[in-house]
Design a protein around this motif. Sequence first.
Motif, mmCIF file in Angstrom:
data_model
loop_
_atom_site.group_PDB
_atom_site.id
_atom_site.type_symbol
_atom_site.label_atom_id
_atom_site.label_comp_id
_atom_site.label_asym_id
_atom_site.label_seq_id
_atom_site.Cartn_x
_atom_site.Cartn_y
_atom_site.Cartn_z
ATOM 1 N N SER A 325 0.813 -1.220 0.000
ATOM 2 C CA SER A 325 0.000 0.000 0.000
ATOM 3 C C SER A 325 0.843 1.264 0.000
ATOM 4 O O SER A 325 0.381 2.334 -0.362
ATOM 5 C CB SER A 325 -0.928 0.002 1.220
ATOM 6 O OG SER A 325 -1.810 -1.103 1.179
ATOM 7 N N SER A 326 2.086 1.174 0.435
ATOM 8 C CA SER A 326 2.990 2.323 0.454
ATOM 9 C C SER A 326 4.367 1.863 0.013
ATOM 10 O O SER A 326 4.694 0.673 0.118
ATOM 11 C CB SER A 326 3.052 2.948 1.862
ATOM 12 O OG SER A 326 3.441 1.979 2.810
ATOM 13 N N PRO A 327 5.204 2.751 -0.502
ATOM 14 C CA PRO A 327 6.538 2.356 -0.956
ATOM 15 C C PRO A 327 7.337 1.686 0.161
ATOM 16 O O PRO A 327 7.369 2.163 1.295
ATOM 17 C CB PRO A 327 7.173 3.693 -1.370
ATOM 18 C CG PRO A 327 6.010 4.591 -1.653
ATOM 19 C CD PRO A 327 4.929 4.185 -0.704
ATOM 20 N N LEU A 328 7.954 0.552 -0.155
ATOM 21 C CA LEU A 328 8.707 -0.205 0.843
ATOM 22 C C LEU A 328 10.127 0.349 0.955
ATOM 23 O O LEU A 328 10.803 0.545 -0.055
ATOM 24 C CB LEU A 328 8.758 -1.679 0.459
ATOM 25 C CG LEU A 328 7.474 -2.478 0.704
ATOM 26 C CD1 LEU A 328 7.645 -3.901 0.183
ATOM 27 C CD2 LEU A 328 7.129 -2.506 2.179
ATOM 28 N N GLN A 329 10.560 0.574 2.199
ATOM 29 C CA GLN A 329 11.910 1.062 2.451
ATOM 30 C C GLN A 329 12.769 -0.104 2.937
ATOM 31 O O GLN A 329 12.859 -0.377 4.140
ATOM 32 C CB GLN A 329 11.871 2.178 3.504
ATOM 33 C CG GLN A 329 10.992 3.363 3.135
ATOM 34 C CD GLN A 329 11.517 4.107 1.910
ATOM 35 O OE1 GLN A 329 12.729 4.248 1.720
ATOM 36 N NE2 GLN A 329 10.592 4.569 1.079
ATOM 37 N N PHE A 330 13.367 -0.843 2.020
ATOM 38 C CA PHE A 330 14.261 -1.923 2.434
ATOM 39 C C PHE A 330 15.415 -2.012 1.441
ATOM 40 O O PHE A 330 15.297 -1.666 0.266
ATOM 41 C CB PHE A 330 13.521 -3.256 2.547
ATOM 42 C CG PHE A 330 12.984 -3.792 1.249
ATOM 43 C CD1 PHE A 330 13.751 -4.646 0.463
ATOM 44 C CD2 PHE A 330 11.701 -3.468 0.822
ATOM 45 C CE1 PHE A 330 13.264 -5.152 -0.720
ATOM 46 C CE2 PHE A 330 11.208 -3.973 -0.360
ATOM 47 C CZ PHE A 330 11.987 -4.810 -1.138
ATOM 48 N N ASN A 331 16.553 -2.483 1.967
ATOM 49 C CA ASN A 331 17.781 -2.524 1.173
ATOM 50 C C ASN A 331 18.090 -3.915 0.644
ATOM 51 O O ASN A 331 19.004 -4.080 -0.166
ATOM 52 C CB ASN A 331 18.965 -2.029 2.016
ATOM 53 C CG ASN A 331 18.771 -0.590 2.465
ATOM 54 O OD1 ASN A 331 18.365 0.256 1.673
ATOM 55 N ND2 ASN A 331 19.053 -0.324 3.737
ATOM 56 N N SER A 332 17.384 -4.933 1.133
ATOM 57 C CA SER A 332 17.653 -6.303 0.717
ATOM 58 C C SER A 332 16.413 -7.140 0.940
ATOM 59 O O SER A 332 15.462 -6.727 1.602
ATOM 60 C CB SER A 332 18.829 -6.886 1.517
ATOM 61 O OG SER A 332 18.459 -7.019 2.888
ATOM 62 N N LEU A 333 16.424 -8.357 0.403
ATOM 63 C CA LEU A 333 15.306 -9.274 0.616
ATOM 64 C C LEU A 333 15.242 -9.718 2.075
ATOM 65 O O LEU A 333 14.185 -10.104 2.556
ATOM 66 C CB LEU A 333 15.435 -10.487 -0.303
ATOM 67 C CG LEU A 333 15.260 -10.203 -1.794
ATOM 68 C CD1 LEU A 333 15.322 -11.496 -2.596
ATOM 69 C CD2 LEU A 333 13.940 -9.479 -2.065
ATOM 70 N N LYS A 334 16.363 -9.655 2.765
ATOM 71 C CA LYS A 334 16.336 -9.951 4.208
ATOM 72 C C LYS A 334 15.423 -8.967 4.921
ATOM 73 O O LYS A 334 14.632 -9.350 5.803
ATOM 74 C CB LYS A 334 17.747 -9.878 4.797
ATOM 75 C CG LYS A 334 17.822 -10.249 6.281
ATOM 76 C CD LYS A 334 18.845 -9.449 7.036
ATOM 77 C CE LYS A 334 18.314 -8.064 7.330
ATOM 78 N NZ LYS A 334 19.175 -7.273 8.210
ATOM 79 N N ASP A 335 15.506 -7.695 4.572
ATOM 80 C CA ASP A 335 14.656 -6.679 5.205
ATOM 81 C C ASP A 335 13.179 -6.958 4.923
ATOM 82 O O ASP A 335 12.329 -6.792 5.803
ATOM 83 C CB ASP A 335 15.025 -5.286 4.692
ATOM 84 C CG ASP A 335 16.431 -4.865 5.100
ATOM 85 O OD1 ASP A 335 16.976 -5.478 6.032
ATOM 86 O OD2 ASP A 335 16.978 -3.941 4.484
ATOM 87 N N LEU A 336 12.862 -7.376 3.687
ATOM 88 C CA LEU A 336 11.477 -7.718 3.367
ATOM 89 C C LEU A 336 11.019 -8.904 4.204
ATOM 90 O O LEU A 336 9.899 -8.905 4.737
ATOM 91 C CB LEU A 336 11.348 -8.045 1.876
ATOM 92 C CG LEU A 336 9.970 -8.548 1.420
ATOM 93 C CD1 LEU A 336 8.901 -7.481 1.639
ATOM 94 C CD2 LEU A 336 10.014 -8.985 -0.043
ATOM 95 N N PHE A 337 11.887 -9.908 4.335
ATOM 96 C CA PHE A 337 11.524 -11.077 5.144
ATOM 97 C C PHE A 337 11.234 -10.677 6.586
ATOM 98 O O PHE A 337 10.262 -11.143 7.182
ATOM 99 C CB PHE A 337 12.645 -12.125 5.108
ATOM 100 C CG PHE A 337 12.386 -13.297 6.007
ATOM 101 C CD1 PHE A 337 11.643 -14.376 5.548
ATOM 102 C CD2 PHE A 337 12.840 -13.309 7.313
ATOM 103 C CE1 PHE A 337 11.369 -15.452 6.383
ATOM 104 C CE2 PHE A 337 12.573 -14.379 8.161
ATOM 105 C CZ PHE A 337 11.837 -15.440 7.689
#
Length: 530
Positions: A325-337
């Motif tokens: 719903s909003s822009p994701l602020q993450f630097n890697s797929l680890k952050d998304l996990f």
Amino acid sequence: MSTKVWELPEECLVRILSLISPEDILRSSAASKQLSSVAISDDLWKKLVPSDYDQIMQKSSSPLQVNSIKDLFVLLYRSHLLIDDNKLSIYLDKRSLKKCYMLGSRSLTIAWGDNLQHWSWTLVPGSRFPESAKLEEVCWLDIKGEISTNSLSQNTTYGAYLVFKLMHTDYTGFERVPVKVSVSEVDESGHHPIVTKSVYLKPQEESPEGLPRPTERRDGWMEIEMGTYRVGFDDGVSQKGGFGDENTRRQEDGFLERSPAMETMSAKIWELPEECLHHILFLTSPEDTLRSLTVSKQWFSVAISDDLWKKFLPSDYDQIIKESSSPLQFNSLKDLFVVLYRSHLLIDRDTKSIFLAKTSCKKCYMLGSKSLAIVWGDTPRYWRWISVRESRFPENANLKKVCWLDIKGAISTKLLSPDTTYGAYFVFKLTDNYTGFEGVPLKVSVSEVDETGHHPMVTNSVYLTAQEGLPEGVPRPVDGWREIQMGTYQVGGGDGVRGSVFLEMSVGQTEIGNWKHGLLIEGIELRPLD
């Protein structure tokens, strides 16, 4: 990778497995024949059991039925071992694997304990010991327990706890009467008190002095902390506890972030291909993989890799990112996990939430009330939309008044994890002034909808308020809402490729026609049962 990893010397594989949690090691034995042979190795489990494990085995009160050091570890880790003629119990702390002891009643020095007028010895259901001391009547209560600090794990802070029960029907003399507890150190130079304090044994009683009260343990007994004691290196002294059945165990010091095994193996492990290291970490739990980030610079570079975290994330993670719903602020797929595993992500314009199950890392969904089809939901006379502080969604449906309650939610089975049994849960609250739900059953159902039509799979009657012997809403420990299971649904391995299949869940009451008020809806949650 399998042709490469098994070329490693067994001692290196043993060290690799020693980095992960005991539960993950036990699970790894099912991964392959080669890994199983390493995962049952005595050389591996010797690193996890106490160094004096052979002495522990000799102290066992009955012959041990163990075929390996692994079997001994499992016994100490998942249960306990009675030692010293059934007077003491030893087990391992789940996090640190340090030694814990329970000094049973028979190991304690109890004033008048051998006088049947004052004390009796009885078998108590739920006790780990064959005999427990039961107080008949005394005016002088004096109980002591003692253990050599050589038996305890070094460099550890222990807590000492009195473990007891008050008989529900006939105990007297403990109402508003404080009991003195103490922990002391005894060596050749004498007796050295460390902690002395007063406590109350009766729980849930007002304490004008603010003295500590006991709490209930998982095994049904009560416990109260007597004090703490720091074991150094090679203390060689005795620890005494005044008053009580003393259960000494490690305080919660947090996770062990670094071990000697991590240091000694580091020179060899980096000779492995990076793909192999990814597979090694993938055998562990996500929490263990996250902790490995702090081991060394080399571990960090492997444990941060997107190639590794792709294995933990759902295969359609890129689509999940697009639906945010909003822009994701993450630097890697680890952050998304980490977002999906430790919290949740709002998708579809804040109408749905997605997160990962803690044990399986499979996808879970919450269909927020804005994504549900609610009859008259857009009529302010019957429903209103409000912001609730403890909700994950910006708006929640609040029932003002209806006589026809009909709520439905639907989700494509393509979005769910394949080969998974899901439970569907209606998540709600009843406001303080609710009406119309007392003794009135609601009909809940789970159905499959495809191009051939609507196929009901589960239909139940439930109650949102307490109703003896019938399903009712229960509190959720994570967020303060209540939930009730609507039914289950098995997602097959091929659901994602066979046309358009939807899972429809409904809750309602349209038959009685009574007016209802005060229902607050969070949504319908789908989460794996396996």
